[in-house]
Write a protein that holds these residues in place. Structure first.
Motif, PDB file in Angstrom:
ATOM      1  N   GLN A  73       0.835  -1.203   0.000  1.00  0.00           N
ATOM      2  CA  GLN A  73       0.000   0.000   0.000  1.00  0.00           C
ATOM      3  C   GLN A  73       0.872   1.257   0.000  1.00  0.00           C
ATOM      4  OE1 GLN A  73      -2.648  -0.450   3.386  1.00  0.00           O
ATOM      5  NE2 GLN A  73      -4.327  -1.002   2.035  1.00  0.00           N
ATOM      6  N   VAL A  74       0.401   2.258  -0.740  1.00  0.00           N
ATOM      7  CA  VAL A  74       1.113   3.533  -0.790  1.00  0.00           C
ATOM      8  C   VAL A  74       0.998   4.214   0.561  1.00  0.00           C
ATOM      9  CG1 VAL A  74       1.220   5.800  -1.888  1.00  0.00           C
ATOM     10  CG2 VAL A  74       0.735   3.767  -3.271  1.00  0.00           C
ATOM     11  N   LYS A  75       2.157   4.554   1.137  1.00  0.00           N
ATOM     12  CA  LYS A  75       2.187   5.202   2.445  1.00  0.00           C
ATOM     13  C   LYS A  75       2.292   6.719   2.319  1.00  0.00           C
ATOM     14  CE  LYS A  75       4.880   5.279   6.744  1.00  0.00           C
ATOM     15  NZ  LYS A  75       6.082   4.720   7.432  1.00  0.00           N
ATOM     16  N   THR A  76       3.151   7.187   1.415  1.00  0.00           N
ATOM     17  CA  THR A  76       3.382   8.619   1.240  1.00  0.00           C
ATOM     18  C   THR A  76       3.604   8.911  -0.231  1.00  0.00           C
ATOM     19  OG1 THR A  76       4.505   8.636   3.387  1.00  0.00           O
ATOM     20  CG2 THR A  76       4.715  10.611   2.028  1.00  0.00           C
ATOM     21  N   GLU A  93       6.317   6.322  -1.479  1.00  0.00           N
ATOM     22  CA  GLU A  93       6.806   5.283  -0.574  1.00  0.00           C
ATOM     23  C   GLU A  93       5.705   4.252  -0.352  1.00  0.00           C
ATOM     24  OE1 GLU A  93       9.412   6.445   2.866  1.00  0.00           O
ATOM     25  OE2 GLU A  93       8.628   8.441   2.365  1.00  0.00           O
ATOM     26  N   ILE A  94       6.064   2.997  -0.483  1.00  0.00           N
ATOM     27  CA  ILE A  94       5.176   1.880  -0.148  1.00  0.00           C
ATOM     28  C   ILE A  94       5.428   1.496   1.305  1.00  0.00           C
ATOM     29  CG2 ILE A  94       4.671  -0.550  -0.665  1.00  0.00           C
ATOM     30  CD1 ILE A  94       5.402   0.021  -3.558  1.00  0.00           C
ATOM     31  N   ASP A  95       4.381   1.103   2.011  1.00  0.00           N
ATOM     32  CA  ASP A  95       4.508   0.724   3.416  1.00  0.00           C
ATOM     33  C   ASP A  95       5.606  -0.332   3.571  1.00  0.00           C
ATOM     34  OD1 ASP A  95       4.216   0.227   6.074  1.00  0.00           O
ATOM     35  OD2 ASP A  95       2.177  -0.554   5.964  1.00  0.00           O
ATOM     36  N   ALA A  97       6.691  -1.923   6.285  1.00  0.00           N
ATOM     37  CA  ALA A  97       6.639  -2.778   7.476  1.00  0.00           C
ATOM     38  C   ALA A  97       6.842  -4.261   7.165  1.00  0.00           C
ATOM     39  CB  ALA A  97       5.319  -2.556   8.215  1.00  0.00           C
ATOM     40  N   CYS A 230      10.788  -0.162  -1.705  1.00  0.00           N
ATOM     41  CA  CYS A 230       9.570   0.478  -1.200  1.00  0.00           C
ATOM     42  C   CYS A 230       9.578   1.976  -1.493  1.00  0.00           C
ATOM     43  CB  CYS A 230       9.423   0.235   0.302  1.00  0.00           C
ATOM     44  SG  CYS A 230       9.045  -1.480   0.732  1.00  0.00           S
ATOM     45  N   LYS A 231      10.755   2.511  -1.815  1.00  0.00           N
ATOM     46  CA  LYS A 231      10.855   3.917  -2.212  1.00  0.00           C
ATOM     47  C   LYS A 231      11.018   3.969  -3.734  1.00  0.00           C
ATOM     48  CE  LYS A 231      12.892   5.614   2.103  1.00  0.00           C
ATOM     49  NZ  LYS A 231      14.041   6.339   2.714  1.00  0.00           N
ATOM     50  N   ILE A 247      -2.885   7.889  -1.344  1.00  0.00           N
ATOM     51  CA  ILE A 247      -2.459   7.193  -0.134  1.00  0.00           C
ATOM     52  C   ILE A 247      -3.424   6.045   0.153  1.00  0.00           C
ATOM     53  CG2 ILE A 247      -2.136   7.408   2.358  1.00  0.00           C
ATOM     54  CD1 ILE A 247      -1.196  10.251   1.901  1.00  0.00           C
ATOM     55  N   GLY A 248      -2.856   4.856   0.309  1.00  0.00           N
ATOM     56  CA  GLY A 248      -3.679   3.667   0.521  1.00  0.00           C
ATOM     57  C   GLY A 248      -3.869   2.837  -0.735  1.00  0.00           C
TER      58      GLY A 248
END
Length: 393
Positions: A73-76, A93-95, A97, A230-231, A247-248
């Protein structure tokens, strides 16, 4: 120049028939027509071969589909559509975690693998140290065995010489000691073999544990690479269009689900189309002047990069159907790639801009003025007569 030649031709005709009052005859009129055709037509032929001009051109830039390497998921979101970007700028940025968890998990596996190597190395050292001890015990057992054999032989020899000199009990005792010494030698040999086998097993176990470390290190490199992906970074200098993310938004590494399109402006060029017979004198490095529809009043300079010596009309798709001869043909056009002289100006141009271009070859330089005048007229006419590309029939 053509207009000038027409004016000169008309002036000559007027002087002959109006001023000098030459009587027009059929032969004279025919001669004047032939002279006019050759005079003006010859210039036109030389002009088209020396300084061809076309209205079929477009600015081209490389585009990159922004497809993520990892899913998530897209975080930023950092980039905005149609805003200039430099190579390496952060787009989104992709999440991270899930990928951080994987990195930590593999780091723990690597630490365990390295600890197992140290344990195996210690076991090898212990096993190797046991081998000399076992060999030393074997040497002691062999020495004791030799001594027992010597004492037994002495006792037997004394008994044979004089049975009264030594008792039967002493002879039996010497024999028993020799047998015990033999058993000790066998036991020591077994101990040496066992120590050597243990050393070999420890060495084999060390090789296995050592071979696990590079595999786990490769897994860690892969996990860290995925985490870095992720970036999403700008692949070059340019801007993003068709930005489809919020986002999301769930992104997956599939070309059919791109996050957007990146236009790379570091290599802006022009593709101009000319009739094939107009390109006989065109060579790489020839000067080019261009006008672009979105920029009326401006003249752009360039150089011929190369003539693309291929046409889609000559390509046939592999299939089980024989090509229809009635559909085979060519539009008689070739494309020319043109590079802008000023790269800084080229980077600021919009993708897909139409316009006109003229190439100045090394032949017939006297006719270049025709194209120079024509291209400059087009430059100013764009203010009042916007050019609209017509769809091909």
């Amino acid at each position: 120049m053509i207009a000038f030649l027409v004016i000169v031709y008309v002036a000559v005709v007027l002087v002959l028939f109006k001023v000098l009052r030459i009587k027009p005859t059929a032969y004279l009129i025919a001669s004047m027509i032939v002279v006019g055709v050759f005079m003006i037509g010859g210039v036109v032929v030389v002009w088209t071969q020396a300084a061809p001009i076309t209205d079929k051109m477009v600015t081209s830039q490389y585009v990159v589909q922004l497809v993520p390497y990892v899913k998530g998921q897209v975080k930023t979101i950092h980039a905005q559509a149609n805003q200039p970007l430099k190579k390496g700028d952060l787009l989104l940025e992709i999440d991270p975690a899930p990928y951080e968890y994987t990195v930590r998990q593999v780091e723990a596996q690597l630490a365990t693998a390295k600890a197992n190597v140290k344990q195996a190395e210690a076991a090898v050292a212990t096993a190797n140290a046991a081998v000399p001890n076992a060999q030393a015990n074997l040497e002691k057992a062999k020495a004791a065995d030799e001594l027992a054999k010597t004492q037994e032989q002495i006792a037997l020899n004394i008994q044979r010489a004089d049975k009264a000199a030594i008792s039967q009990l002493n002879v039996a005792k010497a024999t028993q000691e020799r047998q015990e010494a033999d058993a000790a030698v066998q036991q020591a040999n077994a101990g040496v073999a066992q120590a050597q086998a243990s050393a070999q097993q420890a060495a084999a176990a060390l090789q296995v544990t050592q071979s696990n470390v590079p595999a786990v290190e490769a897994q860690l490199d892969d996990a860290r690479f995925n985490l870095a992906q992720c970036k999403m970074l700008a692949p070059g200098e340019g801007y993003v269009v068709n930005w489809q993310v919020q986002i999301g938004t769930m992104l997956v590494p599939a070309p059919l689900a791109a996050a957007g399109t990146f236009v790379n402006v570091s290599d802006t060029a022009v593709a101009a189309v000319f009739p094939q017979n107009f390109l006989s004198n065109v060579e790489p490095g020839n000067d080019v002047e261009m006008v672009l529809n979105p920029y009326p009043g401006r003249l752009f300079l360039g150089k011929v990069d190369y003539v693309i010596p291929a046409s889609g009309g000559g390509q046939f798709t592999t299939s089980g159907t024989i090509p229809n001869a009635a559909r085979i043909g060519s539009d008689g056009l070739y494309a020319v790639r043109i590079n802008f002289t000023d790269n800084a100006v080229a980077r600021k141009l919009s993708l897909g801009s139409g316009g006109s271009a003229t190439i100045y070859t090394n032949k017939g330089k006297a006719t270049h003025v025709i194209s120079k005048v024509a291209i400059r007229m087009k430059k100013w006419l764009l203010y009042v007569m916007p050019s609209v590309d017509k769809p091909s029939s």
